[in-house]
Every structure is written in structure tokens, then in C-alpha cells.
Scaffold this active site. Structure first.
Site, short mmCIF file in Angstrom:
data_model
loop_
_atom_site.label_atom_id
_atom_site.label_comp_id
_atom_site.label_asym_id
_atom_site.label_seq_id
_atom_site.Cartn_x
_atom_site.Cartn_y
_atom_site.Cartn_z
N ASP A 18 0.86 -1.19 0.00
CA ASP A 18 0.00 0.00 0.00
C ASP A 18 0.89 1.24 0.00
O ASP A 18 1.74 1.40 0.88
CB ASP A 18 -0.88 -0.04 1.26
CG ASP A 18 -1.87 1.10 1.35
OD1 ASP A 18 -1.71 2.10 0.62
OD2 ASP A 18 -2.79 1.00 2.18
N ASN B 50 -5.07 14.64 -9.57
CA ASN B 50 -5.73 15.16 -10.77
C ASN B 50 -5.45 16.67 -10.86
O ASN B 50 -4.87 17.26 -9.96
CB ASN B 50 -7.24 14.87 -10.75
CG ASN B 50 -7.92 15.41 -9.50
OD1 ASN B 50 -7.68 16.55 -9.09
ND2 ASN B 50 -8.77 14.60 -8.88
N GLY C 59 -8.99 6.42 -6.35
CA GLY C 59 -7.78 5.63 -6.50
C GLY C 59 -6.70 5.99 -5.49
O GLY C 59 -6.98 6.20 -4.30
N VAL C 60 -5.47 6.07 -5.96
CA VAL C 60 -4.34 6.42 -5.09
C VAL C 60 -4.54 7.78 -4.46
O VAL C 60 -4.26 7.98 -3.26
CB VAL C 60 -3.03 6.39 -5.92
CG1 VAL C 60 -1.88 7.01 -5.13
CG2 VAL C 60 -2.67 4.96 -6.30
N ASP C 61 -5.04 8.74 -5.23
CA ASP C 61 -5.26 10.09 -4.73
C ASP C 61 -6.18 10.08 -3.51
O ASP C 61 -5.87 10.65 -2.45
CB ASP C 61 -5.87 10.92 -5.86
CG ASP C 61 -5.82 12.42 -5.59
OD1 ASP C 61 -5.14 12.85 -4.64
OD2 ASP C 61 -6.47 13.17 -6.35
N SER D 16 -0.87 6.80 -13.86
CA SER D 16 -1.80 6.76 -15.01
C SER D 16 -2.23 5.36 -15.41
O SER D 16 -3.01 5.21 -16.35
CB SER D 16 -1.21 7.48 -16.24
OG SER D 16 -1.19 8.87 -16.03
N GLY E 98 -4.08 3.28 -13.66
CA GLY E 98 -5.34 2.89 -13.04
C GLY E 98 -6.51 3.41 -13.85
O GLY E 98 -6.72 3.02 -15.00
N TYR F 144 -6.90 6.11 -15.28
CA TYR F 144 -6.51 6.84 -16.48
C TYR F 144 -6.15 5.90 -17.63
O TYR F 144 -5.87 6.36 -18.74
CB TYR F 144 -5.36 7.79 -16.19
CG TYR F 144 -5.78 9.08 -15.49
CD1 TYR F 144 -7.10 9.29 -15.09
CD2 TYR F 144 -4.86 10.09 -15.23
CE1 TYR F 144 -7.49 10.46 -14.46
CE2 TYR F 144 -5.24 11.28 -14.60
CZ TYR F 144 -6.55 11.45 -14.21
OH TYR F 144 -6.93 12.62 -13.59
#
Length: 304
Positions: free
Chosen positions: A10, A24, A32-34, A118, A120, A122
Site C-alpha cells: 500500500d 488530478n 484511487g491512489v489520490d 496513469s 489505473g 486513467y
């Protein structure tokens, strides 16, 4: 030389000096990760994003905030290109890694953990996303000592780990190109696949002395020419290893056609690290070499 490793885990749990957030353009959190980083780090990260990035962040750029409740010290935010929305310029993806490392240097960070940017939501094709990450990190001029490519998905982690091993193979091919560019046109290569199909092999020799040679198999991972070649080893250093192992090589500059052919070969190989194959069980090379075992994509055989 920066050490580059694959980590299954993780991104929010990494105890690096800095972790990288695939953000973004708005810089106000997302999915997601963000979203995971904002949730784990707490509201301090969003407050700093509002303060430091009032107008958001451009695609391919990077900036930093503190890491809030995360075990890292900083979060380096970068905005990857959205492949699904038509942003398919690989240079933008490469810029994310390069700019993130530049920001890490500003912070004097020595360890940095990246997600696969990018790849995921994207929708960047994963094989190319992995290749772009490895190549850009390898080429970066940075003081960062260790970079982790972190994937929570086991399949993605295995693909990254495999690509790091195969990057050694690519660096060897790039070392040959470096020698050609210096005029050592006599260096020849013959790549192939082991009978098991598990390992890529390559033989290097001097056209003026066919009995000379170096042999490499990906089964030995980084071992090459009595030394080691990592994913981040510069082509110049690989070229020096080859010269040391083949002391009879001379910069004759007498086979520009072969050197030009080889440049074209690597132009097909490098974007996705699809290695060339000129021999393997049940392989007919009469239509040229294959770019990526089993791909069906052919490249003309070398000139005589």
C-alpha cells in the site's frame, strides 16, 4: 546510481522520505491512489493543496505538501495524462516521474515511493506505463538514493518486478548501441529465447574475431560480463563493461549499415521493452527477428 525496486503493498504505508500521489488537475483529492492518500493522511494534506495549488496543477507537473498522518515526511503530487481521455503523449507520463524526482531533490528526500502513474483509472496500457517509469527513473539526474515502484495489485507488482529484471537485458542492448555510436561497429548481437521459454539470452561478439564473445541470460538477472547491470545502469557504463570483457574491439567505424540497422531495432524494442528474438525452438527467422517473443511483430534480419 539510484536503486530501483518493486514493492508489493500500500503506497500509504510506505516509510519513505516522500511518497508520490497520482493526483488530478484540480488538486482537491479524488479516487484511487489520490483518494487513499488523502484519507490516510488526513485533512492537513487537502488544506496544503488548497494553499499551495490554488489553480490546480498541470498535467506532467509536480509539487509537494507535507504528509499529514502518513508515515512519510512529504507527499509529492503529480498529474498523469489520462489515456482514456485521449492524452496519449508518452512525454507527459515521463515528465511526471522526472518532475517528481526534481521536487524530491528540492526536499532533499533520499527515498521515494511511486505508484504506477496513469495505469489505473486513467487507463494507460500497463506494459508501456511500467517501461516509461523504469526508463525515466533510470535516466533521471537525481540525488534520490532509492526509488520504490509500489503496487497493491499482485499482478501489477509481478509485472513491475519482471520488467526490472528484463531492463538489464535492455541496458545490455543499449550498451551495444553506445559502442556503435563511438565507432565500434564490430560489436554484433544474437538474441534468443531458452528452450524452456523462460529466459531471454544474448551473445555479443566482435565481427573481426568471432571466437570472442560475452553471453548473458536473464536467468542470472543482473550478472553480466563479470559485474552487474541494474535497471538504472547507464548505457555508457555497460559499454565500458563490454570493452573490458572484449579488449580486442577497435573503433573501426567500418559498418555504418549495421549500426543504422541496430538503431532501428532498438527504436522498436525500447517503448515497451519488447526484446528481440532471432532464435528459439520452432522459430523461423527467414522473415526477420521477432520483437517480443510470441508477438508476431517482425524486424528485418541484420545486413550481411
Amino acid at each position: 546510481m539510484t536503486k530501483l525496486v518493486a514493492v508489493h503493498g500500500d503506497i500509504t504505508a510506505q516509510r519513505a522520505d516522500a511518497i508520490v500521489n497520482a493526483a488530478n488537475n484540480a488538486m482537491r483529492g479524488g479516487g484511487g491512489v489520490d483518494g487513499a492518500i488523502h484519507r490516510a493522511g488526513g485533512p492537513e494534506i487537502l488544506r496544503e493543496c488548497v494553499e499551495r495549488f490554488p489553480y490546480g496543477l498541470a498535467t506532467g507537473d509536480a509539487g509537494w505538501t507535507r504528509a499529514g498522518a502518513l508515515p512519510a515526511r512529504w507527499v509529492v503530487h503529480t498529474v498523469g495524462p489520462n489515456y482514456a481521455a485521449g492524452q496519449r503523449d508518452r512525454a507527459l507520463l515521463e515528465s511526471c516521474y522526472r518532475r517528481a524526482l526534481e521536487v524530491a531533490d528540492e526536499l532533499d528526500a533520499r527515498t521515494v515511493a511511486f505508484p504506477l502513474i496513469s495505469a489505473g483509472v486513467y487507463a494507460w496500457p500497463r506494459r508501456e506505463a511500467v517501461a516509461a517509469a523504469i526508463d525515466t527513473i533510470a535516466a533521471a539526474s537525481t540525488r534520490v538514493e532509492e526509488v520504490s515502484l509500489v503496487a497493491v495489485d499482485r499482478g501489477a507488482h509481478q509485472e513491475i518486478a519482471s520488467a526490472l529484471v528484463m531492463a538489464t537485458s535492455l541496458r545490455i542492448l543499449q550498451g551495444v548501441r553506445e559502442l556503435h555510436r563511438r565507432g565500434f561497429h564490430g560489436v554484433r548481437v544474437r538474441p534468443g529465447v531458452a528452450p524452456s521459454g523462460m529466459y531471454w539470452r544474448v551473445s555479443l561478439w566482435d565481427a573481426a574475431d568471432p571466437a570472442s564473445g560475452i553471453h548473458y541470460t536473464s536467468g542470472t538477472e543482473t550478472a553480466f560480463a563479470g559485474d552487474a547491470v541494474e535497471a538504472t545502469t547507464p548505457a555508457h557504463d555497460v559499454a565500458e563493461l563490454i570493452l573490458r570483457a572484449m579488449p580486442g574491439l577497435a573503433p573501426t567505424g567500418d559498418a555504418p549499415g549495421y549500426a543504422q540497422w541496430y538503431e532501428g531495432l532498438l527504436a522498436r524494442v525500447e517503448p515497451e521493452h519488447r526484446l528481440p528474438v532471432s532464435f528459439a525452438d520452432y522459430f523461423d527467422d527467414s522473415e526477420g527477428w521477432e520483437i517480443g517473443w510470441g508477438s508476431g511483430v517482425r524486424y528485418p534480419a541484420p545486413p550481411a
